[in-house]
Motif scaffolding. Structure first.
Motif, mmCIF file in Angstrom:
data_model
loop_
_atom_site.group_PDB
_atom_site.id
_atom_site.type_symbol
_atom_site.label_atom_id
_atom_site.label_comp_id
_atom_site.label_asym_id
_atom_site.label_seq_id
_atom_site.Cartn_x
_atom_site.Cartn_y
_atom_site.Cartn_z
ATOM 1 N N UNK A 122 -0.377 -44.438 73.520
ATOM 2 C CA UNK A 122 -1.340 -43.800 72.584
ATOM 3 C C UNK A 122 -2.800 -44.256 72.691
ATOM 4 N N UNK A 123 -3.077 -44.672 74.012
ATOM 5 C CA UNK A 123 -4.290 -45.185 74.169
ATOM 6 C C UNK A 123 -5.588 -43.899 74.496
ATOM 7 N N UNK A 124 -6.942 -44.697 74.240
ATOM 8 C CA UNK A 124 -7.724 -43.667 74.647
ATOM 9 C C UNK A 124 -8.063 -43.463 76.344
ATOM 10 N N UNK A 125 -7.679 -44.621 76.713
ATOM 11 C CA UNK A 125 -7.877 -44.593 78.395
ATOM 12 C C UNK A 125 -6.525 -44.771 79.062
ATOM 13 N N UNK A 126 -6.569 -44.339 80.292
ATOM 14 C CA UNK A 126 -5.329 -44.457 80.890
ATOM 15 C C UNK A 126 -5.143 -46.154 81.326
ATOM 16 N N UNK A 127 -3.890 -46.397 81.539
ATOM 17 C CA UNK A 127 -3.421 -47.937 81.810
ATOM 18 C C UNK A 127 -4.371 -48.091 83.200
ATOM 19 N N UNK A 128 -4.343 -49.679 83.321
ATOM 20 C CA UNK A 128 -4.667 -49.824 84.930
ATOM 21 C C UNK A 128 -3.605 -50.738 85.323
ATOM 22 N N UNK A 129 -3.046 -50.174 86.568
ATOM 23 C CA UNK A 129 -1.954 -50.939 87.146
ATOM 24 C C UNK A 129 -2.000 -51.846 88.245
ATOM 25 N N UNK A 130 -1.082 -52.640 88.287
ATOM 26 C CA UNK A 130 -1.288 -53.943 89.045
ATOM 27 C C UNK A 130 -0.150 -54.214 89.811
ATOM 28 N N UNK A 131 -0.183 -55.144 91.042
ATOM 29 C CA UNK A 131 1.053 -55.208 92.051
ATOM 30 C C UNK A 131 2.047 -56.149 91.156
ATOM 31 N N UNK A 132 1.631 -56.817 90.064
ATOM 32 C CA UNK A 132 2.740 -57.733 89.427
ATOM 33 C C UNK A 132 2.148 -57.871 87.920
ATOM 34 N N UNK A 177 14.780 -50.926 86.689
ATOM 35 C CA UNK A 177 16.056 -51.069 87.577
ATOM 36 C C UNK A 177 16.184 -52.206 88.656
ATOM 37 N N UNK A 178 15.415 -53.172 88.386
ATOM 38 C CA UNK A 178 15.403 -54.390 89.415
ATOM 39 C C UNK A 178 14.989 -53.780 90.836
ATOM 40 N N UNK A 179 14.043 -52.754 90.834
ATOM 41 C CA UNK A 179 13.534 -52.258 91.977
ATOM 42 C C UNK A 179 12.125 -52.684 92.698
ATOM 43 N N UNK A 180 11.360 -52.915 91.694
ATOM 44 C CA UNK A 180 9.701 -53.301 91.667
ATOM 45 C C UNK A 180 9.363 -54.402 91.164
ATOM 46 N N UNK A 181 8.161 -54.851 91.294
ATOM 47 C CA UNK A 181 7.546 -55.764 90.520
ATOM 48 C C UNK A 181 5.941 -54.827 90.186
ATOM 49 N N UNK A 185 20.217 -64.888 87.549
ATOM 50 C CA UNK A 185 19.219 -64.450 88.435
ATOM 51 C C UNK A 185 18.072 -64.602 87.462
ATOM 52 N N UNK A 186 16.796 -64.306 87.837
ATOM 53 C CA UNK A 186 15.457 -64.495 87.356
ATOM 54 C C UNK A 186 14.790 -63.016 87.086
ATOM 55 N N UNK A 187 15.187 -62.323 86.367
ATOM 56 C CA UNK A 187 14.479 -61.153 85.933
ATOM 57 C C UNK A 187 15.236 -60.769 84.627
ATOM 58 N N UNK A 198 -3.283 -54.405 75.757
ATOM 59 C CA UNK A 198 -1.828 -54.639 75.823
ATOM 60 C C UNK A 198 -1.498 -54.929 77.439
ATOM 61 N N UNK A 199 -0.584 -55.928 77.579
ATOM 62 C CA UNK A 199 -0.240 -56.329 78.786
ATOM 63 C C UNK A 199 1.155 -56.192 79.233
ATOM 64 N N UNK A 200 1.401 -55.714 80.483
ATOM 65 C CA UNK A 200 2.899 -55.450 80.724
ATOM 66 C C UNK A 200 3.143 -56.114 82.051
ATOM 67 N N UNK A 201 4.411 -56.756 82.196
ATOM 68 C CA UNK A 201 5.044 -56.761 83.508
ATOM 69 C C UNK A 201 5.782 -55.559 83.535
ATOM 70 N N UNK A 202 5.560 -54.645 84.531
ATOM 71 C CA UNK A 202 6.229 -53.318 84.512
ATOM 72 C C UNK A 202 7.543 -53.387 85.321
ATOM 73 N N UNK A 203 7.551 -54.618 85.838
ATOM 74 C CA UNK A 203 8.851 -55.070 86.413
ATOM 75 C C UNK A 203 10.072 -55.004 85.766
ATOM 76 N N UNK A 204 9.962 -54.966 84.398
ATOM 77 C CA UNK A 204 10.975 -55.354 83.372
ATOM 78 C C UNK A 204 11.407 -54.164 82.724
#
Ligand SMILES: *Cc1c(COP(=O)(O)O)cnc(C)c1O
Length: 399
Positions: A66-76, A204-208, A325-327, A193-199
């Motif tokens: 519900x943000x006024x800006x798009x998100x900014x996506x990162x490698x991790x 699906x345990x496919x990306x970071x 495992x660690x995820x 708001x910050x995310x690890x989209x990895x989760x």
């Protein structure tokens, strides 16, 4: 009427009309983009600075928040937390961080940012009086995580935001454990708001991957500048997989919650368990605070075995279905020993203060059938308490 979350998770940020009607967004696997004249582009010049597939995801995540800006996506997720710090903090400024956050966040701010003269202070953000004391003039940024990892301690986001605003500090909430489907930090007063989209977001345990979302155009531009300067971007393929995962986020979270509630109640009934940390349990200290600001509890829980560390270790080695495992936050159930795994990089004194004891076990409850999960945990509990170690033997036999 604004479209609902379930619809945006599938449709927002991408229009098939813009790409030959392709129902799924194409993967723009390209480094560079043709220019009609010097700097005459169609919006993209070089994929470190922007890529259409990544933009689709950034728009979708912004819409879901519900943000006024798009998100900014990162490698991790750590890349997002790095960019947050480089974009917002200067030498001599102070950052206040929750004492039970992701172990990598502590490692990053303690080592990397302290080296550049940033002052770092940890506080139990679920304790409002202590938090008020820690957020002094000169505090530029507050980073909190709720529910916290791995103790599931719940922080009142609105209350901390009020305290921070009075001192002129920004608040960033790591919302990885609940996502915007269950909790909206921006609506509760947070700046970022910050995310690890990895989760859960990819799930699906496919990306970071990582993301930052804000309503503030100036903050957005400052973070975007550093994202390009540092080059810590998400690749188009990872963005595409994350877009695929996102479509089922609401469905997955509902089932994660249902399964985790059942596992938590099963653990609570077992006399061999000293305590269970899950915000969905009425007896859990953070239950009321969680219900006040979140609409669900997702799949993360932790617990303490009465028999202590050695039995906990055997338990983790005795599971057959659940993965050691660690995820977290993915369809597969995962068991972790925070003190020796995810939080090993955290100094022992901080760990103890944050309640991350040696006997604490964390489970990310996945989407397997609940009967199979409970059967596996049951046999692992019995084996661990009998002093056995099922799994290692099985692995050795087939290796
Ligand atoms: C995993 C995690 C991170 C770090 O994200 P990566 O994608 O592993 O770099 C940050 N915060 C929380 C709450 C996490 O669970």
């Amino acid at each position: 009427m604004a479209r609902r979350f379930e619809t945006d998770a599938i449709r927002a940020g991408y229009d098939p009309e813009s790409t030959y009607g392709a129902l799924l967004p194409p993967i723009y696997q390209t480094t560079t983009y043709l220019q009609a004249g010097p700097n005459e582009t169609k919006g993209y010049s070089y994929s470190r600075s922007g890529n259409p597939t990544v933009t689709f995801l950034e728009k979708r995540l912004g819409a879901l928040e519900g943000a006024k800006q798009p998100a900014l996506c990162f490698a991790t997720g750590m890349a997002a937390l790095t960019c947050l710090g480089t974009a917002l903090l200067k030498q001599g400024e102070k950052v206040v961080i929750g004492d039970a956050v992701y172990g990598g966040t502590v490692r990053l701010y303690n080592n990397t940012f302290e080296k550049f003269g940033v002052q770092v202070q940890y506080v139990d953000t679920s304790d409002l009086a202590a938090t008020k004391k820690a957020i002094t003039k000169g505090t530029r940024l507050v980073i909190l995580e709720t529910p916290a990892n791995p103790t599931l301690k719940v922080t009142d986001i609105r209350a901390v935001c009020d305290v921070a605003r009075a001192q002129g500090a920004l608040v960033a909430v790591d919302n990885t454990f609940l996502t915007a489907y269950y909790q909206r930090p921006l609506a509760l007063g947070a700046d970022l708001v910050v995310y690890s989209t990895t989760k859960y977001i990819e799930g699906h345990n496919a990306t970071t991957g990582g993301a930052i979302v804000t309503n503030d155009a100036k903050l957005y531009e400052r973070i975007k500048f550093d994202q390009n300067a540092l080059g810590i971007i998400l690749s188009p393929f990872e963005a595409w997989l994350t877009l695929q995962g996102l479509k089922t986020l609401p469905l997955r979270l509902e089932r994660h919650s249902k399964n985790a509630q059942a596992v938590a109640e099963w653990l609570e009934r077992d006399p061999r368990v000293a305590r269970v940390n899950y915000p969905g349990l009425k007896r859990f200290a953070g239950h009321a605070a969680s219900v006040k600001q979140a609409t669900g509890h997702a799949g993360m829980l932790s617990f303490e075995l009465k028999a202590g560390f050695e039995t906990a270790k055997r338990l983790m080695q005795s599971v057959r279905l659940v993965s050691l495992a660690e995820n977290l936050g993915a369809v597969e159930s995962i068991i972790t020993h925070p003190a020796s795994m995810t939080h090993a990089s955290m100094p022992a004194d901080l760990r103890a203060k944050a309640g991350i004891t040696d006997g604490l076990v964390r489970i990310s409850v996945g989407l397997e059938h609940i009967d199979d999960l409970l059967a596996d945990l049951g046999q692992a509990f019995d084996a661990a308490h009998a002093g056995a170690n099922n799994r290692r033997k099985a692995v050795a036999a087939t290796a």
